[in-house]
Design a protein around this motif. Structure first.
Motif, mmCIF file in Angstrom:
data_model
loop_
_atom_site.group_PDB
_atom_site.id
_atom_site.type_symbol
_atom_site.label_atom_id
_atom_site.label_comp_id
_atom_site.label_asym_id
_atom_site.label_seq_id
_atom_site.Cartn_x
_atom_site.Cartn_y
_atom_site.Cartn_z
ATOM 1 N N UNK A 52 -11.231 -5.952 0.078
ATOM 2 C CA UNK A 52 -10.619 -7.184 -0.443
ATOM 3 C C UNK A 52 -9.719 -6.865 -1.634
ATOM 4 N N UNK A 53 -10.193 -5.985 -2.520
ATOM 5 C CA UNK A 53 -9.400 -5.609 -3.694
ATOM 6 C C UNK A 53 -8.134 -4.869 -3.270
ATOM 7 N N UNK A 54 -8.255 -3.995 -2.276
ATOM 8 C CA UNK A 54 -7.089 -3.246 -1.815
ATOM 9 C C UNK A 54 -6.047 -4.172 -1.185
ATOM 10 N N UNK A 55 -6.490 -5.195 -0.483
ATOM 11 C CA UNK A 55 -5.542 -6.165 0.067
ATOM 12 C C UNK A 55 -4.788 -6.875 -1.043
ATOM 13 N N UNK A 56 -5.492 -7.199 -2.126
ATOM 14 C CA UNK A 56 -4.841 -7.824 -3.277
ATOM 15 C C UNK A 56 -3.869 -6.843 -3.934
ATOM 16 N N UNK A 57 -4.244 -5.584 -3.998
ATOM 17 C CA UNK A 57 -3.348 -4.574 -4.594
ATOM 18 C C UNK A 57 -2.073 -4.445 -3.779
ATOM 19 N N UNK A 58 -2.197 -4.455 -2.455
ATOM 20 C CA UNK A 58 -1.017 -4.367 -1.599
ATOM 21 C C UNK A 58 -0.117 -5.590 -1.777
ATOM 22 N N UNK A 59 -0.734 -6.751 -1.995
ATOM 23 C CA UNK A 59 0.058 -7.967 -2.196
ATOM 24 C C UNK A 59 0.849 -7.895 -3.487
ATOM 25 N N UNK A 60 0.219 -7.362 -4.536
ATOM 26 C CA UNK A 60 0.919 -7.262 -5.815
ATOM 27 C C UNK A 60 2.008 -6.192 -5.763
ATOM 28 N N UNK A 61 1.785 -5.133 -4.977
ATOM 29 C CA UNK A 61 2.827 -4.110 -4.809
ATOM 30 C C UNK A 61 4.038 -4.707 -4.114
ATOM 31 N N UNK A 62 3.783 -5.561 -3.108
ATOM 32 C CA UNK A 62 4.885 -6.210 -2.404
ATOM 33 C C UNK A 62 5.669 -7.121 -3.334
ATOM 34 N N UNK A 63 5.002 -7.664 -4.355
ATOM 35 C CA UNK A 63 5.671 -8.556 -5.311
ATOM 36 C C UNK A 63 6.095 -7.811 -6.577
ATOM 37 N N UNK A 64 6.091 -6.476 -6.528
ATOM 38 C CA UNK A 64 6.390 -5.691 -7.720
ATOM 39 C C UNK A 64 7.805 -5.934 -8.238
ATOM 40 N N UNK A 65 8.715 -6.310 -7.333
ATOM 41 C CA UNK A 65 10.091 -6.577 -7.759
ATOM 42 C C UNK A 65 10.143 -7.742 -8.737
ATOM 43 N N UNK A 66 9.130 -8.625 -8.634
ATOM 44 C CA UNK A 66 9.066 -9.768 -9.549
ATOM 45 C C UNK A 66 8.236 -9.461 -10.786
ATOM 46 N N UNK A 67 7.842 -8.193 -10.905
ATOM 47 C CA UNK A 67 7.086 -7.791 -12.096
ATOM 48 C C UNK A 67 5.590 -7.862 -11.942
ATOM 49 N N UNK A 68 5.085 -8.138 -10.727
ATOM 50 C CA UNK A 68 3.652 -8.227 -10.519
ATOM 51 C C UNK A 68 3.003 -6.862 -10.350
ATOM 52 N N UNK A 69 1.808 -6.696 -10.918
ATOM 53 C CA UNK A 69 1.046 -5.463 -10.762
ATOM 54 C C UNK A 69 -0.414 -5.750 -11.057
ATOM 55 N N UNK A 70 -1.295 -5.265 -10.196
ATOM 56 C CA UNK A 70 -2.721 -5.536 -10.345
ATOM 57 C C UNK A 70 -3.307 -4.722 -11.490
ATOM 58 N N UNK A 71 -4.228 -5.320 -12.223
ATOM 59 C CA UNK A 71 -4.892 -4.605 -13.307
ATOM 60 C C UNK A 71 -5.881 -3.596 -12.740
ATOM 61 N N UNK A 72 -5.990 -2.448 -13.391
ATOM 62 C CA UNK A 72 -6.896 -1.406 -12.949
ATOM 63 C C UNK A 72 -8.350 -1.860 -13.017
ATOM 64 N N UNK A 73 -8.622 -2.849 -13.862
ATOM 65 C CA UNK A 73 -9.998 -3.275 -14.051
ATOM 66 C C UNK A 73 -10.525 -4.114 -12.886
ATOM 67 N N UNK A 74 -9.642 -4.511 -11.961
ATOM 68 C CA UNK A 74 -10.117 -5.164 -10.745
ATOM 69 C C UNK A 74 -10.811 -4.175 -9.813
#
Length: 244
Positions: free
Chosen positions: A98-120
């Motif tokens: 589940x966490x990896x799916x969220x990480x992939x989603x934030x990577x896809x939105x990285x152009x908008x400045x999104x990035x998942x926190x390591x603490x997740x």
């Protein structure tokens, strides 16, 4: 003594895989904690710290309560303790998926400045701490306690062989999944140029399924196992005080 061992080896396969891939996941996340950068490998401090705290709380608080309720010297049997730990090895890769799916989603939105926190990534490391606290102590006590008096060291060796076999099975699982998903021509789930080009989230679900099968097999044999030594608290004979 070999009955529960194969299931334990399969159930534990998720632990070495999670340790390896979680550090890789952390390298693609936001590692900032205020003005400090936290190295992803430092997340392993979470399960290590939890193990130390849990072992103290378990021995000082939980064991006396369970001992009065069950009449067992350790509160629960070694196999029951290991089984509770292996349940965490089933839940941990499911949480990681589940966490990896969220990480992939934030990577896809990285152009908008999104990035998942390591603490997740901390929950899956936390569950690894639960697994090692319960299963390692349970299995070590089982192998050493059930071995004949002159073979105690061999019982401990069996415990470490179990850990090594789990790591070997993890490597074989990675190769089998890549071969099955690559189709002989394309790339497998874990053969991308980097972590963002893989399907680690789907692989984690496979790991969870394998760990679940191992856990169920372990439970099947653990329920039928008969201990060589009585794990109950020794009962003092009623006439012991009256004897000279």
């Amino acid at each position: 003594m070999g009955g529960p061992a194969p299931g334990a080896t399969v159930a534990h396969v998720s632990s070495p895989l999670l340790v390896a891939f979680t550090v890789q996941q952390g390298a693609t996340t936001d590692t900032r904690l205020g003005g400090v950068h936290v190295y992803p490998a430092m997340l392993y401090v979470i399960p290590t710290t939890f193990q130390m705290l849990t072992l103290v709380a378990y021995d000082r608080l939980l064991v006396p309560l369970l001992r009065r309720r069950t009449g067992l010297l350790g509160g629960v049997t070694d196999l029951q303790r290991a089984g509770a730990g292996f349940l965490a090895t089933v839940v941990a890769p499911a949480v990681a998926a589940v966490v990896e799916r969220e990480r992939r989603r934030t990577v896809a939105a990285a152009a908008a400045g999104g990035q998942m926190s390591v603490f997740l990534l901390a929950p899956q490391f936390f569950l690894l701490g639960v697994a090692e606290t319960m299963s390692f102590a349970g299995l070590l006590g089982f192998f050493s306690g059930e071995a004949p008096p002159g073979m105690k060291s061999i019982g401990v060796a069996f415990f470490w062989c179990h850990n090594g076999m789990s790591s070997l099975l993890g490597t074989l699982l990675v190769r089998l999944v890549n071969r099955a998903t690559g189709g002989g021509h394309g790339r497998g789930w874990l053969e991308g140029r980097n972590l963002n080009g893989t399907r680690l989230d789907l692989f984690y679900w496979v790991v969870a399924a394998v760990a679940l099968l191992g856990w169920l097999n372990f439970l099947y044999w653990a329920k039928r196992y008969r201990y060589r030594h009585d794990p109950r608290i020794p009962v003092k004979p009623a006439n012991a005080d009256s004897e000279p």
